[in-house]
Design a protein around this motif. Structure first.
Motif, PDB file in Angstrom:
ATOM      1  N   TYR A  37      -6.134  80.744 -11.781  1.00  0.00           N
ATOM      2  CA  TYR A  37      -6.956  80.931 -10.590  1.00  0.00           C
ATOM      3  C   TYR A  37      -7.774  79.719 -10.154  1.00  0.00           C
ATOM      4  O   TYR A  37      -8.446  79.788  -9.125  1.00  0.00           O
ATOM      5  CB  TYR A  37      -7.925  82.102 -10.812  1.00  0.00           C
ATOM      6  N   PHE A  38      -7.734  78.625 -10.921  1.00  0.00           N
ATOM      7  CA  PHE A  38      -8.580  77.490 -10.561  1.00  0.00           C
ATOM      8  C   PHE A  38      -7.727  76.234 -10.388  1.00  0.00           C
ATOM      9  O   PHE A  38      -7.495  75.487 -11.344  1.00  0.00           O
ATOM     10  CB  PHE A  38      -9.668  77.271 -11.622  1.00  0.00           C
ATOM     11  N   ASN A  43      -4.437  71.388 -11.922  1.00  0.00           N
ATOM     12  CA  ASN A  43      -3.821  70.155 -11.429  1.00  0.00           C
ATOM     13  C   ASN A  43      -4.289  68.903 -12.169  1.00  0.00           C
ATOM     14  O   ASN A  43      -3.785  67.805 -11.909  1.00  0.00           O
ATOM     15  CB  ASN A  43      -4.110  69.983  -9.933  1.00  0.00           C
ATOM     16  N   LEU A  44      -5.247  69.053 -13.078  1.00  0.00           N
ATOM     17  CA  LEU A  44      -5.748  67.893 -13.813  1.00  0.00           C
ATOM     18  C   LEU A  44      -4.744  67.407 -14.854  1.00  0.00           C
ATOM     19  O   LEU A  44      -3.932  68.180 -15.370  1.00  0.00           O
ATOM     20  CB  LEU A  44      -7.057  68.243 -14.531  1.00  0.00           C
ATOM     21  N   GLN A  88     -16.450  71.392 -11.652  1.00  0.00           N
ATOM     22  CA  GLN A  88     -15.681  70.668 -10.640  1.00  0.00           C
ATOM     23  C   GLN A  88     -16.565  69.720  -9.833  1.00  0.00           C
ATOM     24  O   GLN A  88     -16.265  68.527  -9.709  1.00  0.00           O
ATOM     25  CB  GLN A  88     -15.009  71.667  -9.698  1.00  0.00           C
ATOM     26  N   VAL A  89     -17.650  70.241  -9.306  1.00  0.00           N
ATOM     27  CA  VAL A  89     -18.513  69.441  -8.438  1.00  0.00           C
ATOM     28  C   VAL A  89     -19.232  68.342  -9.219  1.00  0.00           C
ATOM     29  O   VAL A  89     -19.474  67.257  -8.696  1.00  0.00           O
ATOM     30  CB  VAL A  89     -19.519  70.353  -7.701  1.00  0.00           C
ATOM     31  N   THR A 249      -6.770  61.026  -7.590  1.00  0.00           N
ATOM     32  CA  THR A 249      -6.326  60.292  -8.779  1.00  0.00           C
ATOM     33  C   THR A 249      -6.458  61.119 -10.051  1.00  0.00           C
ATOM     34  O   THR A 249      -5.887  60.763 -11.083  1.00  0.00           O
ATOM     35  CB  THR A 249      -7.123  58.987  -8.946  1.00  0.00           C
ATOM     36  N   LEU A 250      -7.195  62.227  -9.991  1.00  0.00           N
ATOM     37  CA  LEU A 250      -7.333  63.096 -11.164  1.00  0.00           C
ATOM     38  C   LEU A 250      -6.122  64.006 -11.345  1.00  0.00           C
ATOM     39  O   LEU A 250      -5.926  64.569 -12.419  1.00  0.00           O
ATOM     40  CB  LEU A 250      -8.595  63.960 -11.039  1.00  0.00           C
ATOM     41  N   ARG A 251      -5.316  64.135 -10.311  1.00  0.00           N
ATOM     42  CA  ARG A 251      -4.173  65.045 -10.370  1.00  0.00           C
ATOM     43  C   ARG A 251      -3.141  64.579 -11.396  1.00  0.00           C
ATOM     44  O   ARG A 251      -2.918  63.384 -11.581  1.00  0.00           O
ATOM     45  CB  ARG A 251      -3.493  65.139  -9.006  1.00  0.00           C
ATOM     46  N   ALA A 252      -2.477  65.555 -12.009  1.00  0.00           N
ATOM     47  CA  ALA A 252      -1.440  65.245 -12.997  1.00  0.00           C
ATOM     48  C   ALA A 252      -0.190  64.695 -12.329  1.00  0.00           C
ATOM     49  O   ALA A 252       0.553  63.916 -12.918  1.00  0.00           O
ATOM     50  CB  ALA A 252      -1.089  66.488 -13.806  1.00  0.00           C
TER      51      ALA A 252
END
Length: 253
Positions: A37-38, A43-44, A88-89, A249-252
């Motif tokens: 759900y997050f 996606n990290l 997240q924030v 840029t944090l995305r896998a």
């Protein structure tokens, strides 16, 4: 005479003792909730997911959640997803936990305020250190994660801005002043464009004032980073530096 720094130090020591004694441990079900759900978490990159879980455990150790307005109880899922939004924030700041805002009130849906005489979806009360959320609206913001409307991010953004200004809790002034000044200049320009109907990237709520614009800007920063960077590259880059993170840029992948 003992000064305020001494009491801040003692408060921090007691907080660390509390964390050690009552440290929240994420269950397997909690981790599955994050994955399912997050999107920010799922996606990290794996290394960043580990950092995220660690900070989330610390956040959940320090926050107290209360059911309001006929809500039967605060579930583990509610705690995890709201806590994850705080992570997240604040993810770019290792030692920012929004300590001042240690109470989170959850209503099942919109609620009536006896002060403003209107219905609310959420609000932040710095005087009492409270964040208030409508669970129905919070969930809708998570489900529609590319429209730039996210109640959780919106209210946590307000809390983040206030936390930076609160001087007595040992967690203030984390925003770089020069970056904040640059952001403020760009935000004022964007707010005026929005107010005059000359730009449609941000929703109308952002034209109310600069406090609301910051919250709306962060909703888009996290939910629509590709379009934000394309449409507003200078503002996007300033927020990357101000928040010390770049969702792209944090995305896998």
């Amino acid at each position: 005479m003992l000064g305020p720094r001494f009491f801040i130090f003692i408060s921090e020591v007691l907080r660390q003792v509390w964390i050690l004694a009552f440290h929240y441990r994420l269950s397997q079900e909690d981790k599955e909730t994050l994955e399912k759900y997050f999107p920010y978490y799922s996606n990290l990159k794996p290394a960043h997911q580990k950092e995220f879980r660690h900070k989330l455990q610390l956040i959940l150790t320090q926050k107290r959640f209360f059911a309001r307005g006929g809500l039967d109880r605060v579930s583990a899922e509610m705690k995890v997803l709201i806590g994850a939004t705080i992570v997240q924030v604040t993810f770019g700041y290792r030692n920012v936990w929004l300590k001042h805002f240690n109470k989170i009130l959850i209503y099942p849906n919109t609620y009536f305020s006896n002060i403003s005489k209107t219905y609310h979806r959420g609000e932040v009360n710095p005087r009492h250190g409270i964040i208030v959320l409508s669970w129905e609206c919070f969930v809708r913001g998570l489900a529609l994660d590319h429209d730039g409307v996210n109640l959780g991010i919106h209210e946590i953004a307000h809390a983040l801005k206030l936390e930076n200004q609160i001087q007595y809790n040992g967690e203030s002034n984390f925003f770089n002043p020069k970056l904040w000044q640059k952001y403020s200049e760009l935000a004022a320009q964007e707010k005026e464009l929005l107010k005059q109907g000359e730009d449609d990237f941000f929703r109308e709520r952002g034209a109310v004032d600069l406090h609301e614009f910051f919250a709306v800007a962060l909703e888009n920063f996290f939910e629509r980073p590709d379009e934000f960077k394309s449409r507003k590259p200078e503002l996007y880059q300033v927020l990357v530096m101000l928040l010390q993170q770049d969702p792209l840029t944090l995305r896998a992948v």
